[in-house]
Write a protein that holds these residues in place. Structure first.
Motif, PDB file in Angstrom:
ATOM      1  N   SER A 143      29.544  51.548 -68.544  1.00 50.32           N
ATOM      2  CA  SER A 143      30.479  50.603 -68.464  1.00 50.32           C
ATOM      3  C   SER A 143      30.671  49.512 -69.027  1.00 50.32           C
ATOM      4  CB  SER A 143      31.077  50.360 -66.962  1.00 50.32           C
ATOM      5  OG  SER A 143      29.945  49.518 -66.222  1.00 50.32           O
ATOM      6  N   SER A 144      29.611  48.448 -69.317  1.00 51.76           N
ATOM      7  CA  SER A 144      29.450  47.037 -70.069  1.00 51.76           C
ATOM      8  C   SER A 144      30.512  47.395 -71.060  1.00 51.76           C
ATOM      9  CB  SER A 144      28.385  46.930 -69.826  1.00 51.76           C
ATOM     10  OG  SER A 144      27.299  47.820 -70.301  1.00 51.76           O
ATOM     11  N   LEU A 145      29.680  48.516 -72.291  1.00 48.24           N
ATOM     12  CA  LEU A 145      29.889  48.773 -73.821  1.00 48.24           C
ATOM     13  C   LEU A 145      31.634  48.466 -73.370  1.00 48.24           C
ATOM     14  CD1 LEU A 145      27.412  50.351 -75.131  1.00 48.24           C
ATOM     15  CD2 LEU A 145      29.114  48.290 -76.598  1.00 48.24           C
ATOM     16  N   ALA A 146      32.037  49.170 -72.941  1.00 51.47           N
ATOM     17  CA  ALA A 146      33.570  50.145 -72.981  1.00 51.47           C
ATOM     18  C   ALA A 146      34.315  48.617 -72.100  1.00 51.47           C
ATOM     19  CB  ALA A 146      34.068  50.741 -71.751  1.00 51.47           C
ATOM     20  N   THR A 147      34.107  47.440 -71.393  1.00 51.32           N
ATOM     21  CA  THR A 147      34.939  46.407 -71.213  1.00 51.32           C
ATOM     22  C   THR A 147      34.213  45.292 -72.803  1.00 51.32           C
ATOM     23  OG1 THR A 147      32.604  45.328 -70.414  1.00 51.32           O
ATOM     24  CG2 THR A 147      34.067  46.422 -68.824  1.00 51.32           C
ATOM     25  N   LEU A 148      33.300  45.883 -73.420  1.00 46.75           N
ATOM     26  CA  LEU A 148      33.596  44.593 -74.745  1.00 46.75           C
ATOM     27  C   LEU A 148      34.018  45.535 -75.798  1.00 46.75           C
ATOM     28  CD1 LEU A 148      31.127  42.874 -76.372  1.00 46.75           C
ATOM     29  CD2 LEU A 148      30.722  45.459 -77.449  1.00 46.75           C
ATOM     30  N   LEU A 171      36.787  46.990 -75.038  1.00 43.99           N
ATOM     31  CA  LEU A 171      37.977  47.201 -74.275  1.00 43.99           C
ATOM     32  C   LEU A 171      38.890  45.295 -74.471  1.00 43.99           C
ATOM     33  CD1 LEU A 171      38.871  48.476 -70.708  1.00 43.99           C
ATOM     34  CD2 LEU A 171      40.053  49.104 -72.775  1.00 43.99           C
ATOM     35  N   ASP A 172      37.936  43.997 -74.482  1.00 45.85           N
ATOM     36  CA  ASP A 172      38.028  43.302 -74.104  1.00 45.85           C
ATOM     37  C   ASP A 172      38.426  42.787 -76.173  1.00 45.85           C
ATOM     38  OD1 ASP A 172      37.821  42.442 -71.839  1.00 45.85           O
ATOM     39  OD2 ASP A 172      36.316  40.793 -72.161  1.00 45.85           O
ATOM     40  N   ARG A 208      38.632  53.311 -78.772  1.00 42.45           N
ATOM     41  CA  ARG A 208      37.456  53.544 -78.062  1.00 42.45           C
ATOM     42  C   ARG A 208      36.978  55.205 -78.844  1.00 42.45           C
ATOM     43  NH1 ARG A 208      36.665  53.140 -72.491  1.00 42.45           N
ATOM     44  NH2 ARG A 208      39.237  53.164 -72.899  1.00 42.45           N
ATOM     45  N   PHE A 227      31.953  57.041 -70.696  1.00 45.17           N
ATOM     46  CA  PHE A 227      33.122  55.643 -71.534  1.00 45.17           C
ATOM     47  C   PHE A 227      33.455  54.922 -72.376  1.00 45.17           C
ATOM     48  CE2 PHE A 227      31.284  55.054 -66.812  1.00 45.17           C
ATOM     49  CZ  PHE A 227      31.774  54.884 -66.112  1.00 45.17           C
TER      50      PHE A 227
END
Lengths: 271, 368
Positions: free
Chosen positions: A124-129, A131-132, A137, A216
Motif C-alpha cells: 500500500s505504501s508503494l502504491a501511494t508513492l 499515485l502521488d 501502475r 497493489f
C-alpha cells in the motif's frame, strides 16, 4: 543419543516420530489436492468437485490462454526483478561481509526493515508513492516492487553464506601478483557463486508467488497469482492445477539438481 | 537492536587514536556521508516534498554524490579505495531501498493525514487530518484485534507443530536430514493462493475433512472446543487460523531446525549424566539452546500473518474480517486512500514497536 531406558521412553519416542509424520502429511494435504485435481474432468466452470479422472488437462496444459499469459507475465517479472535484485543484493552482501566500516550497523538495520514490514504495508505504501507521483501502475512498477523486497532477501541470504568465507585468500592471490579485478573474478566470485545462485533462485520463487504487494501495484497487468485470485470467482479451470503442478515439479527439479551439483563439488574438493 | 557483528578485518585498525594526524579527511566519513546524503535526497524527491527545478537540482546532487565517490576512489590511494569500497558496494541497493521503501512510508504517512476532495478523487489533499486515525480505530478496531489475535494463535500453533517436526528431523533424521528438510519446503513451491484455495475445498462443508471428522465421531469434541461450528469448519475463525498456521509453518520449522542442528550432542549426553532423565535434559539444555530459532521463527511468522488477508478471504466469513483485508478493501475497492493509509501506518507502527521490544530481548541475528 543413547537407547531409550524405559518402555515409557520408547513410547514417547515413537509418539514424537508419529507426530512429525502427521505434521508432514498436514503439509502435503493441499499438494495432493492440487496435483490430484489436475486429473479431474470438472462439470461446469469450477474444478472444485471430483468427477472423473482424465488426462485431457495434461494434453492441453496451455489451453487457458489468459492463464498462460498471466504465468508468462509472472515469469518475465520474476526474471527481470531477480536479475536486478541479485546484482544489487550481492554487492551489499559482499560489502557487509568483507569490510568493517562506519555506519554498518545502521545500514544493516535499514536492510532488515523491509523483511519485518508486513506485505500489505509495503504494497500500500508503494502504491501511494506511485499515485502521488502520477506513475501509471503496471509491469515496471511490479518489477520495482519485487526488486525492493528481493534486495534485502538476497543480501541477507548471501551474507549468511559468505560469513565463514576466508578473506585472506584474496590477500594470498594479490601477494602472488593478481590484480584486484583478477582476484575477484578468479578467487572471490567462484567461491561465493553458489550462495548467490541459491539466493537468486529463492527470490525468483518469492517474486513468482507474490500476491499482496503485486495486487497493489499491478494496475491492469495480470500475474499468475492475480489471475488465480480472479478465477476463484469467475471460472477455475483444471489448467490452473496443471500449471501449478508443472511449476512445482520444475522447482523441485531445480532444487534437487542444485543440491546434487553442490554435493558432487564438495566431494571433489574434499578428495 | 543487536545486529550481527561485521567480519573484522585483521589489518583494519579502527582505533581513532592510531589514525595519523596528517590525514585531513576520513574516507569512511566521506563514503557514509555521501551515501546518506544521496538516500535523503532520493526520499525528498520521491515523496514530492520538492518539485520542479528543486527536484532536478536534488537529482543532480544525487548523481554528484556518485561522481564524488568514484572521484575519491580514483584520486585516493589504495588505502582510501579500500575504505570507501563498501560504500560503493552498498550504494546502488541502498538507494533503491531509500526510493522504494523509505520514501513510500513517507507518502503513506502523508496520505494518512490527508482528505479526499471528493468521493471520486484519486489523490488526497494533505491537511493534517488526524480524523483518519480515529476512523481507523473506531471503525476497524475489531479488525485490528482479530488480525493480531489470529496471528498470535497461529504463531503459537506453528511452534507446537514445527518444533517437534524440526526436533525429529535434526536428531533422528540421520542421513536423510537434507531430504526431510526438502520435504518441508516442497509444498511451498506451489502458489500460496492455490494452496489456500485447496484448503477451501478440503474444509468445505461437503469436503473430505469435515466428513472424515464426522465419521470418526470427533464432531462433539470439536464443537465443544469451538473449532467446529455445528458440522462446519470452513468460514470459522478456526479455519482462518488453520490456514495461517499451515502457510507459515516452514518459517517456524526451518529456523528452529537451524538452531537445533548447531547443538553439540555431547552436551545432551553430559546433561543426561547430570540430570538423569531425557525430559529434564531437554528442558535444561536443548530447549534453551534452540530459543534463538524459536524467536526468529516467531518474527518470521507473526509479522506476515498479522497483515495477511488471503486466509481470511478464502477460509473466513465477514465476521472474521482482519485488518489486512480492511486496508485492501478501503484502498483498492472503496478508494478511500486516507483511511487505508492510516490503518496501514498503524499496523506498521504496532509491528515496529513489537519488533524493537522483541529484538531488545532476543536479537535479530538469526533472521537471515
Amino acid at each position: 543419543m543413547s537407547a531409550p531406558s524405559s518402555p515409557l521412553g520408547s513410547v514417547a519416542r515413537w509418539g514424537l516420530n508419529l507426530f512429525a509424520v502427521g505434521v508432514m502429511i498436514y503439509l502435503f494435504l493441499p499438494i495432493f489436492w492440487i496435483v490430484g485435481f489436475s486429473f479431474n474432468e470438472p462439470k461446469g466452470k469450477f474444478n472444485f468437485v471430483w468427477q472423473n479422472a482424465t488426462l485431457d488437462n495434461w494434453r492441453e496444459p496451455f489451453k487457458d490462454e489468459a492463464l498462460t499469459d498471466a504465468l508468462l507475465t509472472s515469469l518475465k517479472i520474476a526474471s527481470f526483478s531477480t536479475l536486478i535484485a541479485t546484482v544489487l543484493g550481492s554487492l551489499i552482501a559482499i560489502g557487509l561481509a568483507r569490510y568493517s566500516f562506519k555506519g554498518n550497523a545502521f545500514l544493516d538495520f535499514v536492510l532488515v526493515l523491509p523483511l519485518t514490514t508486513p506485505e500489505i504495508v509495503i504494497g500500500s505504501s508503494l502504491a501511494t508513492l506511485f499515485l502521488d507521483q502520477s506513475v501509471t501502475r503496471g509491469f515496471s512498477t511490479v518489477v520495482i516492487a519485487h526488486v525492493m523486497f528481493q534486495i534485502s532477501f538476497v543480501a541477507l541470504t548471501v551474507r549468511a553464506r559468505v560469513r565463514g568465507f576466508d578473506w585472506t585468500l584474496e590477500q594470498a592471490a594479490q601477494d602472488l601478483g593478481a590484480s584486484p579485478m583478477r582476484t575477484f573474478w578468479k578467487v572471490t566470485f567462484p567461491l561465493i557463486l553458489p550462495g548467490i545462485l541459491a539466493a537468486s533462485l529463492l527470490s525468483f520463487a518469492l517474486s513468482l508467488d507474490d500476491f499482496i504487494i503485486t495486487l497493489f501495484n499491478a494496475g491492469s497487468v495480470s500475474t499468475f497469482p492475480l489471475f488465480v485470485n480472479a478465477s476463484f470467482k469467475n471460472s477455475f479451470s483444471p489448467q490452473i492445477n496443471v500449471l501449478a503442478t508443472i511449476v512445482l515439479l520444475a522447482s523441485v527439479a531445480l532444487m534437487a539438481s542444485g543440491t546434487l551439483v553442490s554435493r558432487a563439488k564438495s566431494r571433489r574438493s574434499t578428495r | 537492536m543487536t545486529i550481527s557483528e561485521p567480519t573484522l578485518d585483521p589489518d583494519t585498525s579502527r582505533n581513532e587514536s592510531t589514525v595519523p594526524a596528517r590525514r585531513s579527511f576520513d574516507p569512511e566519513r566521506l563514503g557514509l556521508g555521501l551515501l546518506l546524503l544521496a538516500g535523503a535526497l532520493l526520499v525528498v524527491v520521491g515523496t514530492g516534498i520538492v518539485t520542479g527545478v528543486l527536484a532536478t537540482l536534488a537529482l543532480a546532487l544525487t548523481l554528484g554524490t556518485v561522481v564524488a565517490l568514484i572521484g575519491a576512489a580514483i584520486l585516493g590511494g589504495p588505502e582510501v579505495r579500500r575504505k570507501i569500497a563498501p560504500y560503493g558496494l552498498l550504494k546502488p541497493g541502498m538507494l533503491w531501498l531509500a526510493l522504494f521503501y523509505l520514501a513510500p512510508l513517507v507518502t503513506l504517512l502523508r496520505n494518512s493525514l490527508s482528505t479526499l476532495p471528493s468521493r471520486f478523487a484519486v489523490k488526497a489533499d494533505f491537511d493534517w487530518n488526524f480524523g483518519n486515525y480515529s476512523t481507523a480505530f473506531t471503525d476497524f478496531g475489531g479488525q485490528f484485534q482479530r488480525g493480531f489475535g489470529y496471528a498470535a494463535v497461529a504463531t503459537v500453533l506453528t511452534i507446537l507443530l514445527g518444533y517437534p517436526l524440526a526436533y525429529v528431523i535434526a536428531f533422528r533424521g540421520g542421513k536423510y536430514r537434507g531430504l526431510l528438510l526438502g520435504l518441508i519446503i516442497i509444498p511451498f513451491f506451489t502458489s500460496y493462493l492455490i494452496r489456500t484455495i485447496a484448503w477451501q475445498s478440503l474444509l468445505a462443508d461437503t469436503g473430505p475433512i469435515p466428513n472424515v471428522l464426522n465419521d470418526l465421531g470427533f464432531r462433539p469434541i470439536l464443537n465443544a472446543l469451538g473449532i467446529m461450528d455445528g458440522d462446519k469448519i470452513l468460514n470459522t475463525p478456526a479455519a482462518v487460523i488453520g490456514g495461517l498456521t499451515y502457510n507459515f509453518l516452514p518459517f517456524m520449522a526451518l529456523p528452529i531446525y537451524v538452531s537445533l542442528e548447531k547443538i553439540n550432542l555431547t552436551l545432551v549426553d553430559a546433561a543426561k549424566d547430570l540430570y538423569s532423565g531425557s525430559v529434564r535434559a531437554f528442558f535444561k539444555v536443548i530447549f534453551p539452546l534452540s530459543l534463538p530459532g524459536v524467536f526468529a521463527g516467531t518474527l518470521l511468522t507473526f509479522i506476515p500473518a498479522s497483515g495477511d488477508f488471503v486466509n481470511q478471504q478464502y477460509l473466513g466469513n465477514p465476521n472474521t474480517s482482519v485488518i489486512g483485508q480492511s486496508i485492501q478493501n478501503q484502498f483498492l475497492v472503496q478508494n478511500n486512500l486516507p483511511v487505508a493509509s492510516a490503518m496501514s501506518f498503524v499496523l506498521m507502527m504496532i509491528i515496529t514497536v513489537f519488533v524493537i521490544i522483541y529484538s531488545r530481548f532476543f536479537g535479530t541475528d538469526d533472521l537471515a
